[in-house]
Write a protein that holds these residues in place. Structure first.
Motif, PDB file in Angstrom:
ATOM      1  N   CYS A   1       0.843  -1.197   0.000  1.00 13.78           N
ATOM      2  CA  CYS A   1       0.000   0.000   0.000  1.00 13.78           C
ATOM      3  C   CYS A   1       0.878   1.247   0.000  1.00 13.78           C
ATOM      4  CB  CYS A   1      -0.913   0.007   1.228  1.00 13.78           C
ATOM      5  SG  CYS A   1      -2.157   1.311   1.189  1.00 13.78           S
ATOM      6  N   SER A   2       0.724   2.065  -1.016  1.00 14.20           N
ATOM      7  CA  SER A   2       1.513   3.293  -1.124  1.00 14.20           C
ATOM      8  C   SER A   2       0.973   4.351  -0.167  1.00 14.20           C
ATOM      9  CB  SER A   2       1.460   3.818  -2.558  1.00 14.20           C
ATOM     10  OG  SER A   2       0.156   4.284  -2.861  1.00 14.20           O
ATOM     11  N   MET A   3       1.804   5.328   0.143  1.00 16.50           N
ATOM     12  CA  MET A   3       1.377   6.424   1.000  1.00 16.50           C
ATOM     13  C   MET A   3       0.343   7.305   0.300  1.00 16.50           C
ATOM     14  SD  MET A   3       2.596   6.203   3.996  1.00 16.50           S
ATOM     15  CE  MET A   3       2.414   4.437   3.860  1.00 16.50           C
ATOM     16  N   SER A   4       0.382   7.344  -1.025  1.00 21.63           N
ATOM     17  CA  SER A   4      -0.639   8.077  -1.771  1.00 21.63           C
ATOM     18  C   SER A   4      -2.003   7.429  -1.573  1.00 21.63           C
ATOM     19  CB  SER A   4      -0.283   8.111  -3.255  1.00 21.63           C
ATOM     20  OG  SER A   4      -1.320   8.704  -4.016  1.00 21.63           O
ATOM     21  N   THR A   5      -2.033   6.092  -1.650  1.00 22.27           N
ATOM     22  CA  THR A   5      -3.298   5.378  -1.445  1.00 22.27           C
ATOM     23  C   THR A   5      -3.782   5.544  -0.010  1.00 22.27           C
ATOM     24  OG1 THR A   5      -2.713   3.766  -3.153  1.00 22.27           O
ATOM     25  CG2 THR A   5      -4.389   3.102  -1.561  1.00 22.27           C
ATOM     26  N   VAL A   6      -2.870   5.456   0.956  1.00 25.73           N
ATOM     27  CA  VAL A   6      -3.222   5.679   2.363  1.00 25.73           C
ATOM     28  C   VAL A   6      -3.866   7.051   2.523  1.00 25.73           C
ATOM     29  CG1 VAL A   6      -2.240   6.151   4.648  1.00 25.73           C
ATOM     30  CG2 VAL A   6      -1.537   4.112   3.396  1.00 25.73           C
ATOM     31  N   ALA A   7      -3.240   8.079   1.948  1.00 27.40           N
ATOM     32  CA  ALA A   7      -3.734   9.448   2.098  1.00 27.40           C
ATOM     33  C   ALA A   7      -5.135   9.612   1.507  1.00 27.40           C
ATOM     34  CB  ALA A   7      -2.762  10.422   1.435  1.00 27.40           C
TER      35      ALA A   7
ATOM     36  N   ILE B   1       3.231  13.371   8.058  1.00 30.20           N
ATOM     37  CA  ILE B   1       2.001  13.288   7.262  1.00 30.20           C
ATOM     38  C   ILE B   1       1.581  11.830   7.099  1.00 30.20           C
ATOM     39  CG2 ILE B   1       1.013  13.687   4.968  1.00 30.20           C
ATOM     40  CD1 ILE B   1       2.833  16.164   4.795  1.00 30.20           C
ATOM     41  N   HIS B   2       2.540  10.960   6.779  1.00 27.12           N
ATOM     42  CA  HIS B   2       2.228   9.528   6.654  1.00 27.12           C
ATOM     43  C   HIS B   2       1.629   8.995   7.945  1.00 27.12           C
ATOM     44  CE1 HIS B   2       5.808   9.288   3.603  1.00 27.12           C
ATOM     45  NE2 HIS B   2       4.717   9.783   3.047  1.00 27.12           N
ATOM     46  N   LEU B   3       2.278   9.321   9.059  1.00 31.33           N
ATOM     47  CA  LEU B   3       1.834   8.805  10.356  1.00 31.33           C
ATOM     48  C   LEU B   3       0.441   9.309  10.712  1.00 31.33           C
ATOM     49  CD1 LEU B   3       5.205   9.156  12.276  1.00 31.33           C
ATOM     50  CD2 LEU B   3       4.108   7.015  11.580  1.00 31.33           C
TER      51      LEU B   3
ATOM     52  N   THR C   1      -2.783   7.011  11.223  1.00 30.07           N
ATOM     53  CA  THR C   1      -3.547   7.113  12.469  1.00 30.07           C
ATOM     54  C   THR C   1      -5.029   7.320  12.176  1.00 30.07           C
ATOM     55  OG1 THR C   1      -1.656   8.020  13.680  1.00 30.07           O
ATOM     56  CG2 THR C   1      -3.829   8.423  14.613  1.00 30.07           C
ATOM     57  N   THR C   2      -5.331   8.145  11.183  1.00 28.05           N
ATOM     58  CA  THR C   2      -6.730   8.354  10.792  1.00 28.05           C
ATOM     59  C   THR C   2      -7.377   7.040  10.377  1.00 28.05           C
ATOM     60  OG1 THR C   2      -6.332  10.634  10.079  1.00 28.05           O
ATOM     61  CG2 THR C   2      -8.248   9.518   9.133  1.00 28.05           C
ATOM     62  N   LEU C   3      -6.651   6.237   9.591  1.00 31.15           N
ATOM     63  CA  LEU C   3      -7.186   4.936   9.184  1.00 31.15           C
ATOM     64  C   LEU C   3      -7.375   4.026  10.387  1.00 31.15           C
ATOM     65  CD1 LEU C   3      -5.293   4.094   5.855  1.00 31.15           C
ATOM     66  CD2 LEU C   3      -7.581   5.058   6.168  1.00 31.15           C
TER      67      LEU C   3
ATOM     68  N   ALA D   1     -10.364   4.682  12.266  1.00 33.15           N
ATOM     69  CA  ALA D   1     -11.573   4.251  11.547  1.00 33.15           C
ATOM     70  C   ALA D   1     -11.719   2.727  11.557  1.00 33.15           C
ATOM     71  CB  ALA D   1     -11.533   4.765  10.113  1.00 33.15           C
ATOM     72  N   GLY D   2     -10.796   2.031  12.227  1.00 32.09           N
ATOM     73  CA  GLY D   2     -10.899   0.582  12.340  1.00 32.09           C
ATOM     74  C   GLY D   2     -10.055  -0.197  11.355  1.00 32.09           C
ATOM     75  N   VAL D   3      -9.281   0.503  10.537  1.00 34.66           N
ATOM     76  CA  VAL D   3      -8.414  -0.170   9.569  1.00 34.66           C
ATOM     77  C   VAL D   3      -7.203  -0.748  10.302  1.00 34.66           C
ATOM     78  CG1 VAL D   3      -7.000   0.134   7.498  1.00 34.66           C
ATOM     79  CG2 VAL D   3      -9.160   1.403   7.759  1.00 34.66           C
ATOM     80  N   LYS D   4      -6.808  -1.958   9.937  1.00 35.35           N
ATOM     81  CA  LYS D   4      -5.631  -2.585  10.526  1.00 35.35           C
ATOM     82  C   LYS D   4      -4.399  -2.241   9.694  1.00 35.35           C
ATOM     83  CE  LYS D   4      -7.840  -4.610  13.860  1.00 35.35           C
ATOM     84  NZ  LYS D   4      -7.672  -4.129  15.243  1.00 35.35           N
ATOM     85  N   ILE D   5      -3.343  -1.831  10.370  1.00 39.43           N
ATOM     86  CA  ILE D   5      -2.102  -1.438   9.717  1.00 39.43           C
ATOM     87  C   ILE D   5      -1.058  -2.520   9.968  1.00 39.43           C
ATOM     88  CG2 ILE D   5      -0.414   0.402   9.399  1.00 39.43           C
ATOM     89  CD1 ILE D   5      -3.328   1.345   9.060  1.00 39.43           C
ATOM     90  N   VAL D   6      -0.579  -3.154   8.906  1.00 38.03           N
ATOM     91  CA  VAL D   6       0.439  -4.207   9.029  1.00 38.03           C
ATOM     92  C   VAL D   6       1.641  -3.800   8.173  1.00 38.03           C
ATOM     93  CG1 VAL D   6       0.967  -6.662   8.820  1.00 38.03           C
ATOM     94  CG2 VAL D   6      -1.380  -5.938   9.312  1.00 38.03           C
TER      95      VAL D   6
END
Length: 202
Positions: free
Chosen positions: A102-108, A145-147, A151-153, A156-161
């Motif tokens: 997952c790219s940081m652009s997609t995360v954003a 910005i990435h962090l 954190t926003t995701l 919202a309940g998204v799991k970060i791996v």
């Protein structure tokens, strides 16, 4: 019948993670709905010197050859711009979605509710429907910005791996390191189809 799992492939380095997760899911007879972003095509060519076919009907063979799974499981590929696809609707029931890498652009974009392509729309659907969404960010170092977006995701309940391997299982190959991340990613969805030497304590 098991519901399908969505695999999103964004334009981050490390497409070997996609190949390995497909290998294990298809070998275990899972049904996979796959969508690669526009940037993923460029990254694949840069990393592997091979052009990924744009046509969704040709992509199934492309991914199956690389995953070395010619006939097991079910795989359906979608064009990144097909926002009318089944996975773009909350009425299409799934096990959830994994974006790997997952790219940081997609995360954003996901963190800010933007749905410019099918990956982002499918991810937005998982969040609004309360279904599992797992992102596997592949970037270093993380900026503030990435962090904040991660954190926003997470809020919202998204799991970060993050794509961070371990060494306690004594990896001998690059695939061993990749498979650790793949196994821990699938653990979030309670899917156990990767042979992994798990930590048993001292």
């Amino acid at each position: 019948m098991t519901k399908p799992l969505i695999i999103g492939v964004s334009g981050a380095s490390g497409l070997i993670y996609t190949v390995r997760i497909l290998k294990f899911l298809l070998a275990a007879d899972y049904e996979v709905e796959l969508v690669a972003s526009r940037a993923a095509y460029m990254v694949w060519q840069a990393e592997n010197r091979v052009r990924m076919p744009v046509e969704s009907e040709r992509q199934e063979d492309f991914w199956r050859v690389r995953a070395e799974e010619s006939d097991r499981g079910k795989l359906r590929c979608h064009h990144w711009g097909d926002v009318g696809a089944n996975i773009a609707s909350g009425s299409f029931r799934t096990l959830g979605m994994i974006i790997i890498p997952c790219s940081m652009s997609t995360v954003a974009k996901i963190a800010n509710g933007l749905s410019g392509d099918l990956i982002e729309r499918a991810a937005d659907v998982q969040i609004k429907e309360g279904r599992p969404l797992v992102v596997v960010p592949r970037e270093t170092p993380f900026s503030l910005i990435h962090l904040r977006n991660l954190t926003t995701l997470a809020e919202a309940g998204v799991k970060i791996v993050p794509a961070i391997p371990a060494w306690y299982h004594h990896p001998q190959t690059i695939e061993d390191l990749v498979d650790f991340v793949v196994a821990r990613t699938l653990d979030v969805l309670d899917i156990d189809c990767v042979p992994l030497k798990r930590w048993q304590g001292h």
